[in-house]
Scaffold this motif. Structure first.
Motif, PDB file in Angstrom:
ATOM      1  N   UNK A  93      91.901  20.646  69.279  1.00 36.80           N
ATOM      2  CA  UNK A  93      93.256  20.435  69.782  1.00 36.80           C
ATOM      3  C   UNK A  93      93.236  19.910  71.215  1.00 36.80           C
ATOM      4  N   UNK A  94      94.182  19.018  71.531  1.00 36.94           N
ATOM      5  CA  UNK A  94      94.233  18.406  72.855  1.00 36.94           C
ATOM      6  C   UNK A  94      95.570  18.678  73.533  1.00 36.94           C
ATOM      7  N   UNK A  95      95.598  18.465  74.852  1.00 38.12           N
ATOM      8  CA  UNK A  95      96.820  18.649  75.630  1.00 38.12           C
ATOM      9  C   UNK A  95      97.031  17.468  76.569  1.00 38.12           C
ATOM     10  N   UNK A  96      96.401  16.339  76.280  1.00 39.42           N
ATOM     11  CA  UNK A  96      96.527  15.193  77.167  1.00 39.42           C
ATOM     12  C   UNK A  96      97.829  14.441  76.909  1.00 39.42           C
ATOM     13  N   UNK A  97      98.247  13.684  77.922  1.00 43.11           N
ATOM     14  CA  UNK A  97      99.475  12.892  77.859  1.00 43.11           C
ATOM     15  C   UNK A  97      99.122  11.442  78.166  1.00 43.11           C
ATOM     16  N   UNK A  98      99.639  10.537  77.339  1.00 39.86           N
ATOM     17  CA  UNK A  98      99.394   9.116  77.522  1.00 39.86           C
ATOM     18  C   UNK A  98     100.710   8.348  77.440  1.00 39.86           C
TER      19      UNK A  98
END
Length: 390
Positions: A329-334
């Motif tokens: 699972x990731x929490x990055x924003x693009x």
């Protein structure tokens, strides 16, 4: 290879590629209430059989602890950097993932429907009033059958939230339901023409220019690469036949409507049995010309992922948050500038939501913010509500 052996091979690959993610990747920092900043996997592959609790985390419910006083969702001008804010509203919906979360701009509400938590499949409807920041469950009858992995979009002309497809009760769905928030009623639409096959893990957008609901790809006994349009004036389905190629068969992807250019944009997903899982490609469908084109960024781009959240700001920019990558699972924003076809990673000023996938998000054009609800983290299902100001 015979058809039977091919089918068995594809199913085996799908099950291995879309299983519960390993527990090894460390999630992002756990969400904490940020200072007031004012605002106005892949999961287990659908089988069509009884749903068993996931082997890691899915059976654990980790609800947000709401504050006693709701935090109003408003905007404060003059922000120096992109930022997250957690909204602590009383009596939120139960924790869930694989649900839908749709902004009804006509009634200034956010609508949550269905999803699952562990082995429990849901068919409850909740609305969040953006003016009062209050959650409330809507008890409507009839209502859609309990389901997860369905798709939703808001039809501004009829002022209704439309949902399509999903899995539940040991099978898949292909009916379209409409929710009227003003009347607090659900209606099953009677459609004409040949409807898309029942499926899960699909995507849907409303093409406001042509007044049609467009759905694409998904999974049932195998993956789909088809695209259909439902004329919302006549309730008639028709298949969109592209001029040349189409995105590879997949499920668990995201699609948004680019109102500025009148096109559907598709990102990511899982193509196990046919190609990568997760996927990281980006495609654009010119609904008028019925032409799919792959968008190939020249510089950096997000890691491939399934079950992310992707929203558009109606001005040619898209915001991507989270999803299930090969690392978990990731929490990055693009941010994606669709005209240039270029991605850029966004670094928020404060700690945001925990890493997750199978969540959902909506863009609020009144405040130019993305609102995120729920999903699945390493600790299980979530019901937290966050606002992101780019």
């Amino acid at each position: 290879m015979t058809l039977r052996l091919c089918a068995l091979a594809i199913l085996a690959l799908a099950l291995s590629a879309c299983g519960t993610p390993a527990a090894t990747p460390a999630p992002a920092a756990q969400p904490t209430s940020a200072p007031a900043v004012g605002v106005p996997t892949s999961p287990p592959e659908p089988t069509g059989q009884a749903i068993s609790p996931p082997s890691s985390g899915g059976g654990v419910i980790a609800p947000t602890q709401p504050a006693s006083t709701p935090t109003a969702v408003r905007v404060t001008s003059g922000r120096a950097a992109p930022s997250w804010q957690r909204i602590d509203a009383a009596s939120p919906p139960p924790a869930r993932f694989d649900h839908t979360f749709t902004l009804d701009t006509a009634n200034n509400t956010l609508v949550v429907f269905g999803g699952r938590a562990g082995s429990k499949v849901l068919n409850d409807t909740w609305v969040f009033d953006l003016k009062s920041s209050v959650w409330r469950e809507v008890k409507a009858s009839p209502a859609p059958e309990a389901r997860f992995g369905h798709a939703a979009a808001f039809d501004a002309q009829s002022k209704r939230v439309l949902i399509f497809a999903g899995q539940g009760g040991g099978g898949f769905f292909n009916a379209v339901w409409a929710f009227d928030a003003a009347q607090e009623t659900w209606q099953k639409l009677e459609t004409q023409g040949t409807a898309p096959a029942a499926r899960y893990g699909t995507s849907a957008v409303v093409d406001s220019k042509a007044n049609q609901l467009i759905i694409s790809h998904g999974f049932a006994s195998g993956r789909f690469d088809d695209t259909f349009a439902l004329d919302l004036a006549t309730s008639r389905w028709s298949q969109i036949q592209p001029i040349d190629g189409t995105p590879l068969k997949r499920c668990l992807h995201e699609s948004v409507y680019d109102a500025k250019s009148n096109r559907m944009v598709l990102f990511g997903g899982c193509s196990s049995g046919f190609g990568p899982c997760p996927q990281g490609d980006l495609w654009s469908l010119d609904a008028a010309g019925k032409d799919w084109n792959e968008i190939s960024p020249k510089r950096i781009k997000p890691a491939p992922r399934s079950n992310p959240a992707l929203v558009g700001d109606n001005a040619g920019r898209f915001i991507l948050f989270g999803g299930n990558t090969s690392a978990g699972p990731s929490a990055d924003v693009w941010a994606l500038a669709i005209a240039a076809g270029e991605w850029s990673e966004v670094t928020p000023a404060v700690t945001g939501p925990a890493a997750r996938y199978s969540h959902d998000a909506a863009w609020n054009p009144a405040t130019n913010q993305m609102i995120v609800f729920g999903g699945r983290s390493k600790s299980g299902a979530l019901n937290d509500l966050w606002v992101f100001t780019p």
